[in-house]
Write a protein that holds these residues in place. Structure first.
Motif, PDB file in Angstrom:
ATOM      1  N   UNK A   1       0.805  -1.199   0.000  1.00 41.17           N
ATOM      2  CA  UNK A   1       0.000   0.000   0.000  1.00 41.17           C
ATOM      3  C   UNK A   1       0.838   1.249   0.000  1.00 41.17           C
ATOM      4  N   UNK A   2       0.190   2.335   0.357  1.00 39.07           N
ATOM      5  CA  UNK A   2       0.815   3.659   0.385  1.00 39.07           C
ATOM      6  C   UNK A   2       1.103   4.042   1.829  1.00 39.07           C
ATOM      7  N   UNK A   3       2.321   4.502   2.074  1.00 39.74           N
ATOM      8  CA  UNK A   3       2.721   4.887   3.423  1.00 39.74           C
ATOM      9  C   UNK A   3       3.624   6.106   3.332  1.00 39.74           C
ATOM     10  N   UNK A   4       3.620   6.913   4.371  1.00 36.87           N
ATOM     11  CA  UNK A   4       4.456   8.100   4.380  1.00 36.87           C
ATOM     12  C   UNK A   4       5.878   7.763   4.801  1.00 36.87           C
ATOM     13  N   UNK A   5       6.785   8.627   4.432  1.00 39.52           N
ATOM     14  CA  UNK A   5       8.180   8.469   4.830  1.00 39.52           C
ATOM     15  C   UNK A   5       8.258   8.367   6.346  1.00 39.52           C
ATOM     16  N   UNK A   6       9.034   7.393   6.791  1.00 40.84           N
ATOM     17  CA  UNK A   6       9.172   7.156   8.221  1.00 40.84           C
ATOM     18  C   UNK A   6       8.151   6.197   8.791  1.00 40.84           C
ATOM     19  N   UNK A   7       7.181   5.826   7.974  1.00 38.39           N
ATOM     20  CA  UNK A   7       6.124   4.943   8.435  1.00 38.39           C
ATOM     21  C   UNK A   7       6.514   3.483   8.370  1.00 38.39           C
ATOM     22  N   UNK A   8       5.528   2.640   8.683  1.00 37.58           N
ATOM     23  CA  UNK A   8       5.751   1.197   8.734  1.00 37.58           C
ATOM     24  C   UNK A   8       4.681   0.464   7.940  1.00 37.58           C
ATOM     25  N   UNK A   9       5.049  -0.717   7.515  1.00 36.54           N
ATOM     26  CA  UNK A   9       4.134  -1.558   6.753  1.00 36.54           C
ATOM     27  C   UNK A   9       4.572  -3.002   6.950  1.00 36.54           C
TER      28      UNK A   9
ATOM     29  N   UNK B   1      18.835  -3.672   6.618  1.00 32.82           N
ATOM     30  CA  UNK B   1      19.240  -4.202   7.920  1.00 32.82           C
ATOM     31  C   UNK B   1      18.966  -3.173   9.017  1.00 32.82           C
ATOM     32  N   UNK B   2      18.346  -3.620  10.076  1.00 37.78           N
ATOM     33  CA  UNK B   2      17.999  -2.727  11.181  1.00 37.78           C
ATOM     34  C   UNK B   2      16.655  -2.049  11.023  1.00 37.78           C
ATOM     35  N   UNK B   3      16.087  -2.103   9.831  1.00 40.99           N
ATOM     36  CA  UNK B   3      14.771  -1.485   9.593  1.00 40.99           C
ATOM     37  C   UNK B   3      13.692  -2.538   9.297  1.00 40.99           C
ATOM     38  N   UNK B   4      14.075  -3.593   8.611  1.00 39.65           N
ATOM     39  CA  UNK B   4      13.127  -4.641   8.223  1.00 39.65           C
ATOM     40  C   UNK B   4      13.356  -5.873   9.080  1.00 39.65           C
ATOM     41  N   UNK B   5      12.276  -6.594   9.337  1.00 36.85           N
ATOM     42  CA  UNK B   5      12.353  -7.842  10.075  1.00 36.85           C
ATOM     43  C   UNK B   5      11.531  -8.899   9.355  1.00 36.85           C
ATOM     44  N   UNK B   6      12.167 -10.011   9.067  1.00 40.60           N
ATOM     45  CA  UNK B   6      11.474 -11.123   8.412  1.00 40.60           C
ATOM     46  C   UNK B   6      11.174 -12.185   9.461  1.00 40.60           C
ATOM     47  N   UNK B   7      10.002 -12.765   9.359  1.00 38.36           N
ATOM     48  CA  UNK B   7       9.596 -13.796  10.313  1.00 38.36           C
ATOM     49  C   UNK B   7       8.664 -14.767   9.613  1.00 38.36           C
ATOM     50  N   UNK B   8       8.310 -15.830  10.333  1.00 34.30           N
ATOM     51  CA  UNK B   8       7.380 -16.791   9.748  1.00 34.30           C
ATOM     52  C   UNK B   8       6.548 -17.440  10.835  1.00 34.30           C
ATOM     53  N   UNK B   9       5.344 -17.803  10.427  1.00 35.23           N
ATOM     54  CA  UNK B   9       4.460 -18.595  11.282  1.00 35.23           C
ATOM     55  C   UNK B   9       4.539 -20.022  10.754  1.00 35.23           C
ATOM     56  N   UNK B  10       5.186 -20.872  11.498  1.00 36.29           N
ATOM     57  CA  UNK B  10       5.527 -22.204  10.992  1.00 36.29           C
ATOM     58  C   UNK B  10       4.300 -23.000  10.573  1.00 36.29           C
TER      59      UNK B  10
ATOM     60  N   UNK C   1      10.460   3.579   6.777  1.00 40.01           N
ATOM     61  CA  UNK C   1      10.464   3.503   5.312  1.00 40.01           C
ATOM     62  C   UNK C   1      10.879   4.827   4.689  1.00 40.01           C
ATOM     63  N   UNK C   2      11.598   4.726   3.603  1.00 40.23           N
ATOM     64  CA  UNK C   2      12.019   5.885   2.842  1.00 40.23           C
ATOM     65  C   UNK C   2      11.520   5.741   1.412  1.00 40.23           C
ATOM     66  N   UNK C   3      11.642   6.809   0.641  1.00 40.96           N
ATOM     67  CA  UNK C   3      11.149   6.765  -0.730  1.00 40.96           C
ATOM     68  C   UNK C   3      11.915   5.735  -1.546  1.00 40.96           C
ATOM     69  N   UNK C   4      13.158   5.473  -1.139  1.00 38.15           N
ATOM     70  CA  UNK C   4      13.965   4.486  -1.859  1.00 38.15           C
ATOM     71  C   UNK C   4      13.434   3.063  -1.676  1.00 38.15           C
ATOM     72  N   UNK C   5      12.520   2.871  -0.739  1.00 42.31           N
ATOM     73  CA  UNK C   5      11.917   1.554  -0.531  1.00 42.31           C
ATOM     74  C   UNK C   5      10.722   1.310  -1.445  1.00 42.31           C
ATOM     75  N   UNK C   6      10.329   2.314  -2.195  1.00 41.66           N
ATOM     76  CA  UNK C   6       9.212   2.154  -3.118  1.00 41.66           C
ATOM     77  C   UNK C   6       9.552   1.130  -4.188  1.00 41.66           C
ATOM     78  N   UNK C   7       8.709   0.116  -4.300  1.00 43.99           N
ATOM     79  CA  UNK C   7       8.965  -0.964  -5.255  1.00 43.99           C
ATOM     80  C   UNK C   7       7.806  -1.951  -5.215  1.00 43.99           C
ATOM     81  N   UNK C   8       7.824  -2.870  -6.165  1.00 40.69           N
ATOM     82  CA  UNK C   8       6.956  -4.038  -6.084  1.00 40.69           C
ATOM     83  C   UNK C   8       7.705  -5.107  -5.289  1.00 40.69           C
ATOM     84  N   UNK C   9       7.105  -5.562  -4.222  1.00 36.61           N
ATOM     85  CA  UNK C   9       7.717  -6.567  -3.355  1.00 36.61           C
ATOM     86  C   UNK C   9       7.110  -7.929  -3.657  1.00 36.61           C
TER      87      UNK C   9
END
Length: 121
Positions: free
Chosen positions: A10-18, A62-71, A83-91
């Motif tokens: 989705x859409x999020x502002x700089x400094x926000x989380x998703x 590193x230090x901003x994103x965290x990956x996890x899983x529900x087994x 988040x920064x504008x440089x994080x804009x992408x299709x994930x």
């Protein structure tokens, strides 16, 4: 064929989380997250080994994103903070039947459809 379904973009502002989620129809050995910005090549973001929960990150997140899983729910998550504008992408999430490395997209067997993340100022 394992199906991967992503959600949470989705859409999020700089400094926000998703938080992105990826549900797999079957358990995978490794789940990775990749992103592709307009005009750029796809790049590795993060990955997690399903059994050991070993995690790997690109230096840029590193230090901003965290990956996890529900087994037991076969679901992976990518928590993205500061988040920064440089994080804009299709994930996209990707699954590997076996562990054959964590940052090479060619080592993954299954791919989700991708979800857009847009960071605006």
């Amino acid at each position: 064929q394992v199906q991967l379904v992503e959600s949470g973009g989705g859409l999020v502002q700089v400094g926000g989380s998703l938080t992105l989620s990826c549900v797999a129809s079957e358990r995978v050995a490794i789940m990775g997250w990749f992103r592709q910005a307009p005009g750029k090549e796809r790049e590795f973001v993060a990955s997690i080994l399903w059994s050991s929960q070993d995690t790997y990150y690109a230096d840029s997140v590193k230090g901003r994103f965290t990956v996890s899983r529900d087994y037991f729910r076969n679901t992976g998550h990518l928590q993205m903070n500061s988040l920064s504008r440089e994080d804009t992408a299709v994930y996209s999430c990707a699954g590997g039947r076996y562990y054959r490395g964590y940052d090479n997209p060619q080592r993954y067997d299954y791919w989700g459809q991708g979800t857009q993340v847009t960071v605006s100022s």
